[in-house]
Design a protein around this motif. Structure first.
Motif, PDB file in Angstrom:
ATOM      1  N   HIS A   1       4.608  -1.279  13.825  1.00  0.00           N
ATOM      2  CA  HIS A   1       3.389  -0.481  13.664  1.00  0.00           C
ATOM      3  C   HIS A   1       3.736   1.016  13.627  1.00  0.00           C
TER       4      HIS A   1
ATOM      5  N   ARG B   1       3.358   3.772  10.419  1.00  0.00           N
ATOM      6  CA  ARG B   1       2.764   5.117  10.492  1.00  0.00           C
ATOM      7  C   ARG B   1       3.708   6.158   9.877  1.00  0.00           C
TER       8      ARG B   1
ATOM      9  N   ASP C   1      -5.903  -2.395  18.205  1.00  0.00           N
ATOM     10  CA  ASP C   1      -7.122  -2.053  17.455  1.00  0.00           C
ATOM     11  C   ASP C   1      -7.380  -3.021  16.301  1.00  0.00           C
TER      12      ASP C   1
ATOM     13  N   GLN D   1      -5.374  -3.720  13.759  1.00  0.00           N
ATOM     14  CA  GLN D   1      -4.717  -3.341  12.505  1.00  0.00           C
ATOM     15  C   GLN D   1      -3.286  -3.886  12.468  1.00  0.00           C
TER      16      GLN D   1
ATOM     17  N   SER E   1      -2.058  -2.598   6.991  1.00  0.00           N
ATOM     18  CA  SER E   1      -3.348  -1.902   7.037  1.00  0.00           C
ATOM     19  C   SER E   1      -3.189  -0.498   7.622  1.00  0.00           C
ATOM     20  N   ILE E   2      -2.257  -0.342   8.564  1.00  0.00           N
ATOM     21  CA  ILE E   2      -1.961   0.991   9.103  1.00  0.00           C
ATOM     22  C   ILE E   2      -1.389   1.871   7.998  1.00  0.00           C
ATOM     23  N   CYS E   3      -0.471   1.303   7.236  1.00  0.00           N
ATOM     24  CA  CYS E   3       0.175   2.047   6.150  1.00  0.00           C
ATOM     25  C   CYS E   3      -0.841   2.430   5.074  1.00  0.00           C
ATOM     26  N   ARG E   4      -1.713   1.502   4.731  1.00  0.00           N
ATOM     27  CA  ARG E   4      -2.737   1.780   3.711  1.00  0.00           C
ATOM     28  C   ARG E   4      -3.711   2.854   4.194  1.00  0.00           C
ATOM     29  N   ARG E   5      -4.073   2.798   5.469  1.00  0.00           N
ATOM     30  CA  ARG E   5      -5.026   3.757   6.012  1.00  0.00           C
ATOM     31  C   ARG E   5      -4.476   5.180   5.931  1.00  0.00           C
ATOM     32  N   LEU E   6      -3.159   5.322   6.017  1.00  0.00           N
ATOM     33  CA  LEU E   6      -2.529   6.645   5.997  1.00  0.00           C
ATOM     34  C   LEU E   6      -2.034   7.051   4.610  1.00  0.00           C
ATOM     35  N   THR E   7      -2.386   6.269   3.590  1.00  0.00           N
ATOM     36  CA  THR E   7      -1.961   6.567   2.218  1.00  0.00           C
ATOM     37  C   THR E   7      -3.167   6.872   1.344  1.00  0.00           C
ATOM     38  N   ARG E   8      -3.115   7.970   0.644  1.00  0.00           N
ATOM     39  CA  ARG E   8      -4.210   8.309  -0.262  1.00  0.00           C
ATOM     40  C   ARG E   8      -4.197   7.382  -1.464  1.00  0.00           C
TER      41      ARG E   8
END
Length: 389
Positions: free
Chosen positions: A134, A138, A161, A163, A167-174
Motif C-alpha cells: 500500500h 502511494r 479504509d 482500499q 485503488s490507492i494508485c488510481r486515486r493518486l493518478t490524474r
C-alpha cells in the motif's frame, strides 16, 4: 505546511490539533514536517497520554530514539548501519517498520537492499493499517512494486479504509496522465505502468496463471536460445524502452552485456560480445558464463511477459515474422534490398497498429480482458535460425 510558512496561526493550530489526534506515526511526522512543528506535535501527544484516563502507556523515549536512529541510517542509505543498530538494540526490521519507511522515502536501490535482508514481513501493517505494498502504491515506483509482488505481496489485500493497492494508485493518478497516449519508442507514463502492473497481478493471481516463457518447440541448443532471447530483449528496448528497462533492472540484466543480438551485430559488425571467442577461456568457464547470461535474459523476458503481456504479444509477432533479418536493409542485391524494405515497412505498420490498439485497451475503463491469451506465446512460434547477410 502552508499555514506554517505563511504564518496562518489559527489554521496552523487547527492542523496541529488534527495531527496530534491522528494515527500518523512519529517517523512520518519527523520526515514530512519542520522540526518546530514535529516537536510540538510529539509534546502535545505525550501530554495527552498523561492526561488520558484510559491508562494508555507513554511511548518509551529510549525506544523512540532507537527507532529514530534506524530511520536516519536509512536516510543516509546505510543498510549496514541499520543491521548494526538492530543487533545492538535487539529490535527487528518489523519493530522499526523499516521496510515501510524505506519504501516511502528511500532510493529504490536501498529498498532492494532492505528486502535482501530477508527478515521483513510483507504483510505487516503500520499504525495506519497500510501494508508495504500500500505504501509502495502511494509512491508509484514500478520497480519497487514489482519487487514486492515477486516476493509474494498480496495485490488484492485491502487497507483499513477498504482500499487495495491499485485503488490507492488510481486515486493518486490524474486521469489525464493515465490516459495520455504514448508514441511508439517513447517513455511510458510511470503512473500507468504501476496501475497496469497491479491490475495484471490481481488478474494473474485470480486466474492462477502459470505462463511458460518459451515455446515447447524450441530446440535445446544453448546458442539458439541465446540468439532468440538476445534479439527479443534488444527489440523490446527499441520498441518499449521504459518497460524493457524495468524488466532488465529487475532481472539484474544490466550487469550482463545486453548490447548483443542483431542490433549489436549491425552496429559492431560482429555477432555480439556474448559469444566472442576468448582463447584463454576454458570450455567449462565459457559454459558457466553463457548459462549466467541465459538466466539473466530469460528472467528479463519472463518479467516482461508477467507484467507487460501486451508488449510481449507485439514482440511475438515481430520475431515470428522473421523481421530481424530485414534490419540489414543495405545488404544483398538491389532486388533483395527492395523486398526487405517493403517487408520492413509492412511489419512496422502492423506493430504500430498493435501498439496503439494496446494503448486503447489499457485506457478503456473497466476492461476485463484476460491476460492469459495475450501473455501466452503464440502457438507454433519457433526459434528460427537467423540468416546472415
Amino acid at each position: 505546511m502552508a499555514a506554517f510558512y505563511y504564518k496562518l496561526d489559527q489554521l496552523l493550530s487547527h492542523c496541529i490539533e488534527k495531527l496530534v489526534k491522528s494515527d500518523l506515526d512519529s517517523g512520518c511526522i519527523d520526515k514530512e514536517l519542520p522540526n518546530e512543528i514535529s516537536s510540538k506535535i510529539k509534546l502535545l501527544r505525550r501530554k495527552s497520554l498523561q492526561e488520558a484516563e484510559s491508562g494508555a502507556e507513554e511511548v518509551d523515549p529510549i525506544l523512540e530514539k532507537r527507532l529514530g536512529r534506524i530511520h536516519k541510517a536509512l536516510d543516509s542509505d546505510d543498510v549496514k548501519l541499520v543491521e548494526l543498530l538492530l543487533s545492538e538494540s535487539n529490535l527487528t526490521l518489523d519493530d522499526a517498520h523499516a521496510l515501510h519507511y524505506a519504501i516511502a522515502y528511500c532510493d529504490p536501490k536501498i529498498v532492494m537492499e532492505v528486502l535482501s535482508l530477508g527478515s521483513a514481513d510483507l504483510n505487516l501493517r503500520n499504525s495506519r493499517g497500510y501494508s508495504v505494498l500500500h505504501v509502495a502504491a502511494r509512491r508509484k515506483e514500478p520497480s519497487i512494486l514489482m519487487a514486492l509482488l515477486t516476493r509474494g505481496a498480496n495485490a488484492s489485500e485491502t487497507a483499513s479504509d477498504g482500499q487495495n493497492a491499485v485503488s490507492i494508485c488510481r486515486r493518486l493518478t490524474r486521469p489525464k496522465d493515465y490516459n495520455e497516449k504514448t508514441k511508439q519508442g517513447e517513455e511510458s507514463n510511470k503512473d500507468r505502468i504501476c496501475i497496469d502492473v497491479l491490475e495484471r497481478e490481481m488478474r494473474r493471481t485470480s486466474l492462477s496463471e502459470n505462463v511458460s516463457i518459451l515455446s515447447p518447440s524450441v530446440a535445446d541448443d544453448l546458442n539458439m536460445k541465446l540468439d532468440y532471447l538476445e534479439n527479443r530483449v534488444a527489440f523490446a528496448r527499441l520498441l518499449f524502452p521504459a518497460e524493457a528497462r524495468l524488466a532488465m533492472d529487475f532481472a539484474n540484466a544490466n550487469s550482463t552485456s545486453m548490447n548483443t543480438g542483431l542490433l549489436a551485430s549491425k552496429s559492431k559488425g560482429s555477432s555480439g560480445s556474448l559469444r566472442e571467442v576468448d582463447l584463454n577461456e576454458s570450455p567449462a568457464v565459457q559454459a558457466v558464463r553463457l548459462q549466467s547470461t541465459l538466466h539473466a535474459l530469460r528472467k528479463t523476458v519472463e518479467t516482461g511477459r508477467r507484467y507487460f503481456p501486451h508488449c510481449s504479444e507485439v514482440l511475438d509477432k515481430f520475431l515470428d515474422d522473421d523481421m530481424p533479418d530485414a534490419i540489414f536493409l543495405d545488404k544483398g542485391t538491389p532486388e533483395e534490398q527492395k523486398t526487405k524494405k517493403r517487408r520492413f515497412m509492412e511489419l512496422k505498420d502492423d506493430v504500430q497498429k498493435a501498439f496503439y490498439k494496446d494503448m486503447e485497451n489499457n485506457n478503456r475503463p473497466g476492461r476485463t480482458s484476460s491476460s492469459s491469451s495475450s501473455s501466452s506465446p503464440k502457438s507454433g512460434v519457433t526459434y528460427k535460425a537467423r540468416r546472415k547477410y
